[in-house]
Structures are given as C-alpha cells and as structure tokens.
Scaffold this motif. Sequence first.
Motif, short mmCIF file in Angstrom:
data_model
loop_
_atom_site.label_atom_id
_atom_site.label_comp_id
_atom_site.label_asym_id
_atom_site.label_seq_id
_atom_site.Cartn_x
_atom_site.Cartn_y
_atom_site.Cartn_z
N LEU A 146 0.80 -1.22 0.01
CA LEU A 146 -0.58 0.19 -0.22
C LEU A 146 1.25 0.84 -0.22
O LEU A 146 0.59 2.37 -1.00
N SER A 147 1.67 1.30 0.66
CA SER A 147 2.68 2.28 0.63
C SER A 147 3.28 2.81 -0.73
O SER A 147 3.69 3.33 -1.03
N ARG A 148 3.58 1.44 -0.95
CA ARG A 148 4.03 1.59 -2.58
C ARG A 148 3.20 2.36 -4.57
O ARG A 148 3.02 2.75 -4.56
N VAL A 195 14.39 -1.16 1.29
CA VAL A 195 14.60 -0.26 0.55
C VAL A 195 13.63 0.43 -0.37
O VAL A 195 13.27 -0.11 -0.89
N VAL A 196 13.25 1.54 -0.37
CA VAL A 196 12.47 1.89 -1.40
C VAL A 196 12.98 2.77 -2.68
O VAL A 196 14.05 3.89 -2.39
N ASP A 197 12.84 2.18 -3.72
CA ASP A 197 14.46 2.49 -5.27
C ASP A 197 12.73 3.30 -5.74
O ASP A 197 11.61 2.46 -6.61
N SER A 200 7.99 7.66 -12.13
CA SER A 200 7.66 6.56 -13.00
C SER A 200 7.23 5.49 -12.68
O SER A 200 7.38 4.71 -12.79
N LYS A 201 8.17 5.06 -11.53
CA LYS A 201 8.66 3.89 -10.95
C LYS A 201 8.83 4.16 -9.49
O LYS A 201 9.45 4.54 -8.79
N VAL A 202 8.15 3.00 -9.04
CA VAL A 202 8.25 2.75 -7.41
C VAL A 202 8.46 1.37 -7.04
O VAL A 202 7.94 0.63 -7.47
N GLU A 203 9.80 0.58 -5.98
CA GLU A 203 10.32 -0.66 -5.76
C GLU A 203 10.32 -0.69 -4.44
O GLU A 203 11.10 0.14 -3.91
#
Length: 474
Positions: free
Chosen positions: A84-86, A114-116, A96-99
Amino acid sequence: MTALVPALLALALGQAAAAPAAPEPSPIAAPAAGAPELDLSPLPRRYTIERIVVSGLHHAREPAVRRHLLVTEGDLLDEERVLLSRLRLLQLGWFSKVETRVERGSERGLVVLVVDVVERNTLLVTDLVLGSTGPQPLYGGLGLSQQNFLGRGFGLSGAFVYGGSPAGRPQDPDRFAVRGSFFAPDLPLARGGARAGRGLVLGATVLFVRGEELACGDPECDAFSDDFGAAPRLRYQRAAFEGTIGIRPGAFERLLASYRFEQLRELSSGATPATPQDMPSFLPGRSRLSALTGTYEIDTRDDFFLPREGLRGLAQVTFGSRVLGGDYEYSRYLLQLETAFGLFALPLRFQAALGAAQGGAPFFERFYPADFSYFAVGPALARSLELNFSTDSRYDAFVAMGGLEYAVPLWQRQAFFRRGYLAIGARGVYSSQALGGARTRFSRSPVSADLALRLDTPVGVFNASLGYAVDNLL
C-alpha cells in the motif's frame, strides 16, 4: 448550431494523472545484485524494520516522501502495508517507478526496507482547449500544474481560457476565465510521519470569470443565427475565493470542509428574453454567494493513467445561505464513482454521477448536462473552465450519468510517448429542469460514445478524442 474546429481531431487534456509505472513488481522484491542475501530459515517468522532507505531522490525531499509511507522504523514487516505504501507513492504523480525490497539488518530479526524510486517531471499540462462556435468564432486555453512544488509535496496550478469579444459585438469586453490554486495534500499533524498523524489538508483557490449566457428560449437560438449579437443574453462577472481544510482518515481518503465567497455582477442583459424563465438564474445588479461545502474522497486506483484495480469516489454537499452573508439560498449534492476492473484481461472502467440542486441556486451551481457527456447531438458543448461558448444555456436541477469505458493497451516504452491505449466508451445522461420534473432533452440523444487515443507523456496525459471533435462539428 454552427460550429467548426480548426482540426478534425482536437487535442484535449484530462487531469494530470499520477505517474505511469513499469510492469508491476512484487511488493517486496528480492535483494538487489550485490546486496547481502537474507537467510530466512534461522530467523523468526516476524521481522522488525530497523531502517527505511529511500533511494533515487533528486528533487523530492525525503521527509515529504516518508510522510506517505504506511510503515516506519520499529514496525514489524508487513507485506500488505509495504504494498500500500508503494501504491500511495505512485499515486502522488512524482515517480514513474517505485520498487521495494528488503535487505539484512544489523542483527538477526532486523531488516532494512529499501524503497527505490525513479522521479518524473512534476510540471504538467492539465488543460489544453481549442474550439469554435457560432457565438464565439475562436477560443482556447491552457492549464499548468506543479505537483511537487519546492520538493515538499505542495500542489500549485493555474489555468486560463480566453475567447475575446462575442460574435457580432466587437465593442463588448472579452470573455475569459482565470483560475489559480495552491494545495497542501498531506501536512503532518504530529511528529513521526504519516502514522503518527494521518495528515492535514489545506488548499486555496481563486477564480475570475467574465462570461455570457444566451437566453434565446430555444437552445439553437435559430431566430438569431444570422446575428448572435442581437440575441438576448446575460453578461456576468464572478470573482471567487475558496479556502479548504481537511484531514486524511486513511491513506487513500480525504475529508474536506470548504468555504467559498463570490462577488457577482450582472454586466448587461441585452434584449429582453421571450419569457423570464429563459434567463439563467442570476440576481440582477450586484450580489454575493457564500457557501459551505463538505467533501469525502476515496481513491484506491492502482494507476491514474490506466487503472486495472481500485475505485475513485466523491460525495459532496454544498449549502449556500443568507445566514452566511450571501444572497443565494440553496443546497447542492453530488456523487461520483469510477471503478476499474478487468474483462478478458483488459481494463474496463465503470463511471457514474448523480447530482441534485434545490432552492435558489445560481445557474453555475446547477448542472450542465453536456459536461457529463462525450458529445451532445445539438448545440450544447462542454464548458471550458466554467465558461459556456455555445448557444445552449439550459442548466438543470438534476442529472444522472452512467457509462462504461474499455481500454486496449497499445504500447509501453521509455520514450516521450511512454504509454498509450485506445479507449472505447459509451455514456448515458438523464437530466431534469426541476427536481421530480420531466426529463430534459438537453440534446437530441441522451447517449454518446467516444473513441480516443490516450497518451502518457512526461508533460501530461493527452487525449485525442473523436467524441470531442464530433461535439464541435455537430
């Protein structure tokens, strides 16, 4: 109505959407290459988040990003909350991208989350308007929005529409509208980020409109088709301010309270209409509008551009009263719903709206049915920044809309046109001039359809719509 468009397919813009995403990663991915691997077997079944690392930031400030995470240091690792955070970060429109991935912590039972992220342009075109009608040979407008002002998550937007003098009256003042807004969507209520305080919402909007509504009696204004300058009309001016305060009951919800004050002025009324009912609801001379609005919003869609899951809903109630210092006594109610789900592995979107107004609401607080349609067979044309450039001035007390839109994805790549899909949709609209009254035929057909190419770009979401072109040509 005679209406022309400079091009066969006019470009219009939808609301600037939250960022496009690459193919969906798993919510907690495997460690990156070179990172120490986790040997999960000897560890306890539950892991504690020792640290959260946000990587890839260049413009957004890390505290502003962390406010939107639903986990914090010291929490037990919860895969659903990480997912849900992502989703929450993708909805911001900043990335444009969250991993996400987990790495080994400093000791057994501890992990590093780790949030990239990959940032995207947050200065977007939100409105692009170009059209032509009999009463207004040419008009156009532009809107811009900065979704992450100063890197702190603030929203700053502005838009204008300009039409010039109406046809047949070159000496009249120009028709135009200007709007500016500031929005702070998630200010912390207490230290500790999003979990400690659900978030405070603040906003302010200013609007200035100088417009015109024809009052011919018949929507086509046939009696004045050779000289719209001689038609009965209402020329008016609006200067409005609206302040908003609210809270976030949940990560994907907002509960808002707004106060709006407007100074209204009748500039001229032209020739006398055939009946008083032909004139749009507006008090003569100078008047004031003072109103309170309560709004509940929820948005759980997984992608603003091409959602495959989730829903967006809005419930809104407005009360205008002399008790608040205004001259208009009325109430207005609006429900909107948009859901996304799959059919044959392709996105299908259901859309619905229900609105009602009662009492002495001014015309712009009622409902213009063409705003809810892809196109209208007849003179009605969707308004631009609350300006009506058509000959049809029928504003109704009740409106209902239902529709389906099917999406066929076309491509996804790292280029200026990042993603594109073909939208095929149909809508039906029902309206009535008075609550409980007979159906209003705002056009010759209550059903409209659309075939549109929608493009996701670094500067906004562009919509090349056949329905928009048809609406101008009919």
